[in-house]
Design a protein around this motif. Sequence first.
Motif, mmCIF file in Angstrom:
data_model
loop_
_atom_site.group_PDB
_atom_site.id
_atom_site.type_symbol
_atom_site.label_atom_id
_atom_site.label_comp_id
_atom_site.label_asym_id
_atom_site.label_seq_id
_atom_site.Cartn_x
_atom_site.Cartn_y
_atom_site.Cartn_z
ATOM 1 N N GLU A 1 185.749 33.266 44.004
ATOM 2 C CA GLU A 1 186.806 32.995 44.978
ATOM 3 C C GLU A 1 186.399 33.470 46.373
ATOM 4 O OE1 GLU A 1 189.674 31.242 44.707
ATOM 5 O OE2 GLU A 1 188.830 30.705 42.759
ATOM 6 N N LYS B 1 193.886 24.437 39.716
ATOM 7 C CA LYS B 1 193.227 25.604 40.295
ATOM 8 C C LYS B 1 193.040 25.437 41.796
ATOM 9 C CE LYS B 1 189.183 28.600 39.922
ATOM 10 N NZ LYS B 1 187.926 28.893 39.183
ATOM 11 N N TRP C 1 196.287 25.968 43.499
ATOM 12 C CA TRP C 1 196.585 27.409 43.577
ATOM 13 C C TRP C 1 195.782 28.065 44.701
ATOM 14 C CZ3 TRP C 1 192.961 31.330 42.864
ATOM 15 C CH2 TRP C 1 193.480 32.627 42.878
ATOM 16 N N ARG C 2 194.503 27.694 44.826
ATOM 17 C CA ARG C 2 193.669 28.279 45.865
ATOM 18 C C ARG C 2 194.171 27.921 47.257
ATOM 19 N NH1 ARG C 2 188.358 26.353 44.737
ATOM 20 N NH2 ARG C 2 188.043 28.189 43.411
ATOM 21 N N ARG D 1 197.193 29.973 47.930
ATOM 22 C CA ARG D 1 196.825 31.380 48.141
ATOM 23 C C ARG D 1 196.246 31.609 49.529
ATOM 24 N NH1 ARG D 1 191.778 32.465 45.865
ATOM 25 N NH2 ARG D 1 191.069 32.935 47.973
ATOM 26 N N GLN E 1 198.989 31.752 52.001
ATOM 27 C CA GLN E 1 199.715 33.017 51.928
ATOM 28 C C GLN E 1 198.896 34.154 52.525
ATOM 29 O OE1 GLN E 1 202.943 33.167 50.843
ATOM 30 N NE2 GLN E 1 202.876 35.232 51.690
ATOM 31 N N GLU E 2 197.574 34.129 52.312
ATOM 32 C CA GLU E 2 196.714 35.151 52.920
ATOM 33 C C GLU E 2 196.825 35.128 54.445
ATOM 34 O OE1 GLU E 2 192.723 34.725 51.571
ATOM 35 O OE2 GLU E 2 193.200 35.143 49.464
ATOM 36 N N TRP F 1 199.082 39.558 46.699
ATOM 37 C CA TRP F 1 197.729 38.994 46.605
ATOM 38 C C TRP F 1 196.992 39.497 45.367
ATOM 39 C CZ3 TRP F 1 192.857 41.346 46.733
ATOM 40 C CH2 TRP F 1 191.788 40.442 46.761
ATOM 41 N N SER G 1 198.579 38.131 42.182
ATOM 42 C CA SER G 1 198.324 36.707 41.930
ATOM 43 C C SER G 1 196.899 36.474 41.448
ATOM 44 C CB SER G 1 198.602 35.890 43.194
ATOM 45 O OG SER G 1 197.648 36.174 44.203
ATOM 46 N N MET G 2 195.947 37.226 41.986
ATOM 47 C CA MET G 2 194.556 37.088 41.553
ATOM 48 C C MET G 2 194.396 37.502 40.090
ATOM 49 S SD MET G 2 192.643 35.927 44.120
ATOM 50 C CE MET G 2 190.957 36.546 44.093
ATOM 51 N N GLU H 1 196.228 34.929 37.798
ATOM 52 C CA GLU H 1 195.557 33.636 37.709
ATOM 53 C C GLU H 1 194.356 33.699 36.773
ATOM 54 O OE1 GLU H 1 194.642 29.616 38.435
ATOM 55 O OE2 GLU H 1 196.449 30.788 38.822
#
Length: 329
Positions: free
Chosen positions: A234, A263, A266-267, A270, A273-274, A305, A308-309, A312
């Motif tokens: 990631e 996936k 989701w990335r 994410r 959101q980051e 964060w 979620s990592m 997932e």
Amino acid sequence: MSSPFPPSSSAPGEGRLVVQLLPQRISGLSTISFQYPLKLISPSPSSDQKSVLVFLLTYGGGLVGGDQVHLTIEVKPDAKLSIVTQGHTKIFKSPSRDVVTRQRLEVTVHPGAAVCLLPDPVQPFEGSVYEQTQKFYVAEGGNLCLLDWVSEGRTARGEDWDLRAWRGRNEVWLTRKAPEKPRLLLRDNVVLEGDGPETTEKELRRKMHGLGIFGTLVLRGPLMDSLAAFFLSEFAALPRIGARDFRSQERVDRDSGVVVSQKEAWRIARLKQEKVDELLWSAAKVRGCTVVKFGARAVEGGRVWIGSMLKEEGSISRLFGEDSLMCVR
């Protein structure tokens, strides 16, 4: 009048845990002891538990200036241990720079055993002085998942890295058969020096560049290989610094309608959101350990964060049970 109870063999703040594999092939506690201000609680075991769950607590929810805590843990072959907390570990104000609050943790992980330490962040109050040392002696085939993070303090009271001093050190040692000595694999130091009482400019606050939380995740062992590879892949997929999207707005709108995998979706979510949480992170392999560093504008952003990592990828809940993730949900 003499006490009817035998004298204690441990000093104030000392604790000990020993976890072993029971005949039913589930992990169980063979030893649990602690002295004020340390408190350890473990729920009653069940036949379907994936690991022993232990709450690491302190009376009053924190450590006052000068408190000393020393916890030793041994996880015997093939046993699993999860350690969590019930809230931030609060570090109260010290009367002076010389009054240091200390916490030491020494963990021995035997072959095939696994330890998952995913607590809430440490919360140093204004004027606090804190030192933390955590040493993990991991045998070949042993496994470790360690999260160590510290927040800016009590934001509701306007604190923003107003501590006097905070020092944290994590060490991972590879233990070998006698007479060979343990080999140091990783030593990670974090030193935060606060400003003097007469200082007008907050130098530490400036150095943190708006971060409200700073953390380190350390992974080691064959059971952690999947999670380690996930973080590294990631990180490799992150947009590089200076990368620029040369597509026209028309092309961006058209591409947004393209069907992507679950996936990839989701990335994308994410990464958005980051950006909202102003989260920065990196991952690297160091002598067989995977080290992840991250920081975010607020504690909740960092919690969302890292949670979620881990969710997932899925191996932590599969190996240790859902309760091991309660502090990062």
